[in-house]
Design a protein around this motif. Sequence first.
Motif: not given
Length: 434
Positions: A378-385, A387-391
């Motif tokens: 769950l925490e990983l999925s939040k970090k990945r989203s 990261a996509v926003k930041n990119t």
Amino acid sequence: MKRILLVLVGCLPLVAYCQLQVADRVKQKAKQRAERHVDNAIDKSMDKAEEEISNEVKKQPSTDKDVSQPAQKNSQPAQAGGGGLKSYSRYDFIPGERIVFATDFTGDAIGELPVNWTTDNRGETVSVENRKGQWLRLFPNSRFASPAVQKLPENFTLEADILIAYNGGEGYVYPEVEIKLLDLLPGKERLNSYVINQDASNEVSLALAPGGTGSPIKVLLKSFAKGSSYFNNQPKELNAVIGKNGVSFHLAVWVQKERIRYWINQDKIFDIPQAVPSEARFNHIGFSVESSLYTDDQLGIYVTNLKVAEGTPDVRNKLITEGRMETNGILFDVASDWIKPESAGVLKEIASVLKSNPSLSIRIIGHTDTDGDAAANLELSKKRSAAVKNTLSTDFGIEPNRMQTDGLGETRPVSENKTSEGKAKNRRVEFVRL
């Protein structure tokens, strides 16, 4: 007796024709190997000459700190994904939207050929030092065929990660490696017949011809229809050399009817409009490795993260009209929010839609498979989203206030998590119009 003689005489042209077909392929292969051997010999002679010149220069006293030295060959391996997203600014590969085959060999027994794969010699599931996950090791003088994939349509994509590590120094020709799209008749007998006799109904093959440690890899494309040569181009050099630790790269292939495109890392190496036989309906992935005078310890050829997907995602229509889209084409390192550079094509397409529709705002939602702990996922999925926003903001200029993020971990699967294909489908990023 006369009838028997007539039958035998009638068969002679057919036998002669078959012998000529085989002879042509043998001659072509022998010519390619001879040319590579000559190239290697020339390279070694040039290396020796450069070394002698360099030694002479070093012996002479220098009165100028800027005296030029002979150029040294780059012995560092090219890294898959090296250089980040910016080095992939021209990368326009977009994977298909429906995964039909995927494997990273996780779950296959170490030291054994992966389940349902076929070979005429030897292959093993292995772990590789300083590399993540498990790999299929391809040994010399071997052909391999994947489990059957559904008959692929005219539009599909293939991706794979490949590692080649050679450390022989005796001057022999390194073995050529081929990555193949295969159209085989159904049944185990036909599968076994292919790896022994190489008798695919249709075949497209990308051949990698290593030039030796420190020398560029050469690549060429060839295809066959019903046993006859259909397309064959001239070798070209890749922007990659085999260093002391080998060379790794991401391969991407996009088939659209008779057109086929290949990318190695960020570089598009081929875009050929009529290289695929028109009647081909591929249903297997194949590999082959030539025989070699080097020992197995001196040769390492590995492959992992195979993925085949069909269809072309219509990002614009899904976001603007339907208000929602999902993609498996944004890739991350295992258990990490680091976005792999080969995700650039998908991110660029999403950014293009957002730029051309300045009033459009979105929510980015990350999803994972069930490997590992649910809370960690769950925490990983939040970090990945995030990261996509930041990119999208940093690399593509999308305003941060137009994007919200969330993560749902493993709670919203779209497929079972019991197979590699199912897990690959569940590892996705979702975009929802606000």
